[in-house]
Design a protein around this motif. Structure first.
Motif, PDB file in Angstrom:
ATOM      1  N   MET A 117      57.511  35.600  19.080  1.00  0.00           N
ATOM      2  CA  MET A 117      56.354  35.332  19.928  1.00  0.00           C
ATOM      3  C   MET A 117      55.316  34.475  19.223  1.00  0.00           C
ATOM      4  N   HIS A 157      51.771  40.498  27.651  1.00  0.00           N
ATOM      5  CA  HIS A 157      52.623  41.090  26.609  1.00  0.00           C
ATOM      6  C   HIS A 157      53.072  42.492  26.989  1.00  0.00           C
ATOM      7  N   THR A 211      56.977  31.315  23.614  1.00  0.00           N
ATOM      8  CA  THR A 211      56.837  32.400  24.577  1.00  0.00           C
ATOM      9  C   THR A 211      57.945  32.307  25.616  1.00  0.00           C
ATOM     10  N   THR A 227      65.364  40.287  17.530  1.00  0.00           N
ATOM     11  CA  THR A 227      64.071  39.643  17.761  1.00  0.00           C
ATOM     12  C   THR A 227      64.031  38.981  19.130  1.00  0.00           C
ATOM     13  N   THR A 261      56.874  41.061  22.400  1.00  0.00           N
ATOM     14  CA  THR A 261      56.349  41.225  21.045  1.00  0.00           C
ATOM     15  C   THR A 261      57.385  40.736  20.040  1.00  0.00           C
ATOM     16  N   ALA A 317      61.466  40.092  22.155  1.00  0.00           N
ATOM     17  CA  ALA A 317      60.586  39.125  22.821  1.00  0.00           C
ATOM     18  C   ALA A 317      60.782  39.162  24.335  1.00  0.00           C
ATOM     19  N   TRP A 364      61.771  28.759  26.722  1.00  0.00           N
ATOM     20  CA  TRP A 364      60.760  29.128  25.721  1.00  0.00           C
ATOM     21  C   TRP A 364      59.682  28.072  25.713  1.00  0.00           C
TER      22      TRP A 364
END
Length: 212
Positions: free
Chosen positions: A177, A208, A181, A164, A173, A168, A191
């Protein structure tokens, strides 16, 4: 030490490559992989075998460098918090965190802490993995270890969690997310978005799209 064959390595390789290209300050916090002898020594200290996925990761990267004591600009964020706002713990820190309660089994059982949200203070919270490779979160209150780590569902496994993070970073994605971000702040992966107007933080995927 358990069999270290797992699918952790491809996701970690993707993360490390992305950091080297896009967030060199964060990439600089990565420590070299641990030696097999060091893993065995840590297991002897803990009195238990480390989960296979965690061993695989530690043999590639033995946690992150503690930069909390360095004289950084007040506007600079910790570059070691690239793992979805967690530090990857080195072997010696894993043993220290898990052993902080004295008789560790009563606090942890088969759970092994491997990432924390703050490197400069006692580890109030973070991520744990058990002998079956399951992931969970833990938290500490009042400076004491919890009676047991929280075991509500998280990312399932270490490989799923790293997948994951990689998704990201490279695609903008995935489930992470919805929580935060990935962006760049002075060469570090942070982040966000960061609070305040005009914060010097640039999202990695403003539309994105992939930055690879």
């Amino acid at each position: 030490m358990e069999d270290t064959m797992s699918d952790v390595r491809p996701a970690w390789t993707t993360i490390a490559h992305w950091l080297a290209v896009h967030a060199p300050a964060s990439h600089a916090t990565l420590r070299p992989g641990a030696a097999v002898a060091d893993v065995r020594s840590a297991e002897n200290e803990l009195g238990m075998g480390l989960p296979a996925d965690l061993v695989t990761l530690l043999l590639v990267c033995d946690g992150t460098v503690d930069v909390s004591a360095l004289d950084r600009d007040p506007d600079e964020y910790d570059p070691g918090l690239f793992l979805a706002q967690h530090h990857l713990l080195p072997l010696e820190e894993i043993a220290q965190v898990r052993g902080s309660g004295g008789t560790t089994d009563q606090f942890w059982g088969s759970w092994v802490p491997f990432a924390v949200t703050d490197y400069s203070l006692p580890p109030w919270g973070g991520l744990v993995i058990d002998a079956e490779g399951r992931l969970a979160t833990f938290s500490q209150d009042g400076g004491e270890p919890p009676s047991a780590p929280l075991t509500y569902p998280g990312y399932g496994s270490l490989s799923e969690f790293l997948d994951t993070v990689a998704e990201a970073l490279t695609q903008g994605t995935g489930p992470l997310m919805t929580e935060a971000t990935p962006g760049i702040h002075r060469g570090a992966l942070v982040w966000g978005p960061l609070p305040g107007d005009g914060a010097p933080w640039t999202p990695a995927h403003p539309e994105h799209g992939s930055t690879d």
